[in-house]
Design a protein around this motif. Structure first.
Motif, PDB file in Angstrom:
ATOM      1  N   VAL A 225      39.855  47.265  39.436  1.00  0.00           N
ATOM      2  CA  VAL A 225      40.701  46.127  39.090  1.00  0.00           C
ATOM      3  C   VAL A 225      40.745  45.965  37.568  1.00  0.00           C
ATOM      4  CG1 VAL A 225      40.935  43.613  39.226  1.00  0.00           C
ATOM      5  CG2 VAL A 225      40.349  44.931  41.275  1.00  0.00           C
ATOM      6  N   GLU A 226      39.587  46.061  36.931  1.00  0.00           N
ATOM      7  CA  GLU A 226      39.533  45.914  35.471  1.00  0.00           C
ATOM      8  C   GLU A 226      40.356  46.999  34.782  1.00  0.00           C
ATOM      9  OE1 GLU A 226      35.071  43.860  35.232  1.00  0.00           O
ATOM     10  OE2 GLU A 226      35.347  45.989  34.785  1.00  0.00           O
ATOM     11  N   ALA A 227      40.244  48.235  35.264  1.00  0.00           N
ATOM     12  CA  ALA A 227      41.002  49.334  34.662  1.00  0.00           C
ATOM     13  C   ALA A 227      42.501  49.144  34.870  1.00  0.00           C
ATOM     14  CB  ALA A 227      40.552  50.664  35.258  1.00  0.00           C
ATOM     15  N   SER A 228      42.880  48.630  36.024  1.00  0.00           N
ATOM     16  CA  SER A 228      44.285  48.430  36.340  1.00  0.00           C
ATOM     17  C   SER A 228      44.922  47.363  35.454  1.00  0.00           C
ATOM     18  CB  SER A 228      44.434  48.029  37.810  1.00  0.00           C
ATOM     19  OG  SER A 228      45.775  47.778  38.147  1.00  0.00           O
ATOM     20  N   LEU A 229      44.130  46.342  35.083  1.00  0.00           N
ATOM     21  CA  LEU A 229      44.663  45.216  34.317  1.00  0.00           C
ATOM     22  C   LEU A 229      44.653  45.442  32.811  1.00  0.00           C
ATOM     23  CD1 LEU A 229      43.070  42.083  36.053  1.00  0.00           C
ATOM     24  CD2 LEU A 229      45.327  43.055  36.402  1.00  0.00           C
ATOM     25  N   ARG A 252      53.362  46.341  39.875  1.00  0.00           N
ATOM     26  CA  ARG A 252      52.236  47.081  40.468  1.00  0.00           C
ATOM     27  C   ARG A 252      51.022  46.180  40.664  1.00  0.00           C
ATOM     28  NH1 ARG A 252      48.040  48.764  37.936  1.00  0.00           N
ATOM     29  NH2 ARG A 252      49.030  48.766  35.876  1.00  0.00           N
ATOM     30  N   ILE A 253      50.658  45.426  39.646  1.00  0.00           N
ATOM     31  CA  ILE A 253      49.490  44.556  39.734  1.00  0.00           C
ATOM     32  C   ILE A 253      49.735  43.446  40.759  1.00  0.00           C
ATOM     33  CG2 ILE A 253      47.988  42.981  38.460  1.00  0.00           C
ATOM     34  CD1 ILE A 253      48.661  44.706  35.953  1.00  0.00           C
ATOM     35  N   GLY A 254      50.987  42.963  40.825  1.00  0.00           N
ATOM     36  CA  GLY A 254      51.322  41.968  41.833  1.00  0.00           C
ATOM     37  C   GLY A 254      51.065  42.488  43.242  1.00  0.00           C
ATOM     38  N   ARG A 255      51.442  43.736  43.491  1.00  0.00           N
ATOM     39  CA  ARG A 255      51.196  44.331  44.822  1.00  0.00           C
ATOM     40  C   ARG A 255      49.712  44.512  45.081  1.00  0.00           C
ATOM     41  NH1 ARG A 255      55.549  47.650  43.129  1.00  0.00           N
ATOM     42  NH2 ARG A 255      54.072  49.311  42.560  1.00  0.00           N
ATOM     43  N   GLU A 256      48.964  44.904  44.040  1.00  0.00           N
ATOM     44  CA  GLU A 256      47.532  45.161  44.227  1.00  0.00           C
ATOM     45  C   GLU A 256      46.753  43.876  44.509  1.00  0.00           C
ATOM     46  OE1 GLU A 256      46.284  47.110  40.684  1.00  0.00           O
ATOM     47  OE2 GLU A 256      47.274  49.009  41.157  1.00  0.00           O
TER      48      GLU A 256
END
Length: 558
Positions: A225-229, A252-256
């Motif tokens: 999650v941290e890497a994605s954000l 993308r982050i909204g879907r995750e």
């Protein structure tokens, strides 16, 4: 208790290895209960925050067992157990903080405690000046720094003594943990859904709670999650980047984080309440994008969004305070006199010695003027009847003046000034006001001093840079300037995640207050202001996504 906690945790691990999840869960629960008893013996909120920093493995393992049990066979009872554990793992210090804010101030010995407080403040200012003046030797500097830290801790202990404490704090805390039924009743009255997150080392979870039901979603582990954000958090706080470049990552982050496209309760909700965890405290969910026909739109375009450290804390804040006791609607503090020669023309002004910067080896810092902060507070005040608002600007916007005012009289307290973030020493983070040049006043309204204020504000607005940011403490969230204002008695706070544009903020705050005065809720008024920004030249998330509402999102008329 510490030995019992460790032993029970070890036994839980053994049973987990034997795949006896029921016994493992039982011992993890015993380890958690021992930890909570130990934590309950720490009297002052600021000192209890870091106590359980490395002691949350039992919570995480128990939550993981319950999630796996629910995955095998869906069960409302299991979800209720899981929700209770997540609530107990989150924001205990914050919950106790809010409880103490409701207590009456003890009359006995108060004058003695206050005099001691003043003496400590004078000594702290003197110590900061001596450190900033470059001590003669390294040994002398170390001694002064150590004395300063001891005095800051003593100041906070005195504040704790000024609050009435119940005999059994552990029982009081346990009773304040809300159950699913209580939360759902609150959501029904708000026509809202609650998204509560728990970030784990192996798996993370989202609890979506609506008035009708509760669902559990499994999410990637904390590190993923941290890497994605990481890149998106940099993007939204950088106005030099093209706003269109953020659309794909926001989708993308909204879907995750919100895999809720087919969730009817989420789609019908009139508002969204978010209980973040870890790095999610630094993410404005309203800047995520959700599906809209062939494309997408920002979440804020659909619903208002607000935040709280735990569902139980939100329940407490909504019932807190003494409504109807206010004498005035607004106290606005802005346009501080950072330099006597400053004409508020927007130029950098000479720095002044700041103790918080001295701790980093700097005796001075540049405090640029805020040419629009005075305009901001005057514009806001014009929207209220003249007899119902007070405005402090220039030399009057001082730490000394604020501390001598009857803050309990004001429904709204608004600050428009510089903020200073100290992640190493959170108690030294501050709002930078005018200095009255007294023995105690250095112009810095620091976190430890805010803890000592007494207010009954329905809302505090911190229109200053990075007031919602701070060192992230596991389970408790950021050690930001917002926390002490809740302790002082505020029921909701608007604060910023990154440095803000003071010119754009004048426009933003005008729209926010215009809607608030029309009777809209705090969260809905914030939504209208953000949509107005999206329709202007300030449409980049940098200009509007920074401001987040924490606490009770209800209308101020309640």
């Amino acid at each position: 208790e510490n030995i019992l906690m460790e032993c029970c945790y070890g036994l839980g691990q053994c049973y987990e290895m034997k795949q006896d999840d029921s016994s493992a869960l039982s011992f993890f629960r015993k380890s958690i209960e021992a930890l909570e008893r130990l934590r309950g013996r720490i009297p002052a909120e600021p000192f209890s925050i870091g106590f359980a920093r490395n002691k949350f493995d039992a919570y995480e393992r128990a939550i993981h067992i319950l999630a796996a049990r629910h995955a095998r066979k869906a069960s409302g009872d299991v979800l209720s157990e899981l929700f209770d554990l997540v609530e107990r793992a989150k924001a205990r210090a914050f919950l106790e903080n809010a409880q103490e804010a409701l207590a009456d101030v003890a009359a006995t010995d108060r004058s003695v405690l206050e005099e001691r407080q003043h003496a400590i403040s004078r000594n702290i200012k003197e110590l900061c000046s001596r450190i900033a003046g470059h001590p003669a030797s390294r040994e002398e500097e170390v001694a002064l720094v150590n004395e300063l830290e001891m005095e800051e801790d003593e100041y906070v202990r005195l504040i704790s003594e000024m609050k009435v404490q119940e005999d059994n704090q552990e029982d009081r805390w346990r009773k304040s943990i809300s159950g699913i039924a209580d939360i759902q009743g609150m959501l029904l009255s708000e026509a809202a859904v609650l998204l509560e997150y728990y970030l784990g080392e192996q798996s993370s979870y989202l609890l979506r709670i609506s008035p009708q039901d509760i669902r559990l979603y499994r999410l990637p582990a904390r590190g993923e999650v941290e890497a994605s954000l990481r890149a998106y958090l940099r993007f939204i706080s950088d106005r030099s980047l093209d706003s269109r470049a953020g659309i794909v990552p926001a989708e993308r982050i909204g879907r995750e984080l919100m895999p809720l496209e087919r969730d009817e309760s989420f789609n019908r909700a009139k508002s969204v309440l978010v209980v973040p965890d870890g790095v999610l405290y630094h993410l404005p969910f309203e800047a995520l994008r959700i599906p809209d026909g062939p494309g997408s739109k920002y979440l804020i375009e659909n619903v208002p969004v607000s935040y709280c450290p735990s569902a139980s804390s939100l329940m407490l804040l909504k019932s807190a305070g003494k409504p109807g006791k206010w004498k005035k609607a607004l106290l606005a503090i802005g346009g501080p006199a950072y330099d006597p020669n400053d004409d508020y023309g927007g130029r950098a002004v000479p720095g002044r010695q700041l103790g918080i910067k001295a701790m980093r080896g700097k005796s001075e810092m540049q405090v640029p003027s805020l040419p629009f902060s005075k305009k901001e507070v005057l514009d806001i005040a014009k929207q209220f009847p003249a007899q119902m608002s007070d405005v402090l600007t220039g030399d009057s916007a001082s730490e000394t003046r604020l501390k001598t005012m009857a803050l309990m009289d004001y429904r709204i307290i608004h600050f428009a000034c510089h903020g200073s973030l100290d992640e190493r020493f959170p108690s030294r983070s501050a709002l930078i006001l005018s200095s009255a040049n007294t023995s105690e006043d250095d112009g810095l309204l620091q976190t430890r001093e805010i803890y000592g204020l007494a207010m009954n504000a329905g809302m505090v607005v911190l229109s200053a840079c990075q007031t919602a940011k701070g060192h992230l403490e596991k389970s408790e969230g950021p050690m930001a300037l917002t926390r002490p204002f809740f302790f002082a008695g505020a029921r909701s706070i608007i604060a910023s995640l990154w440095p803000i544009s003071d010119k754009a903020t004048v426009f933003f705050m005008h729209e926010f207050y215009r809607n608030l005065i029309l009777g809209r809720s705090k969260s809905e008024s914030l939504r209208y202001a953000k949509i107005k920004m999206l329709d202007s030249s300030w449409d980049h998330p940098y200009y509007w996504a920074s401001f987040m509402l924490q606490g009770d999102p209800s209308p101020l008329t309640r």
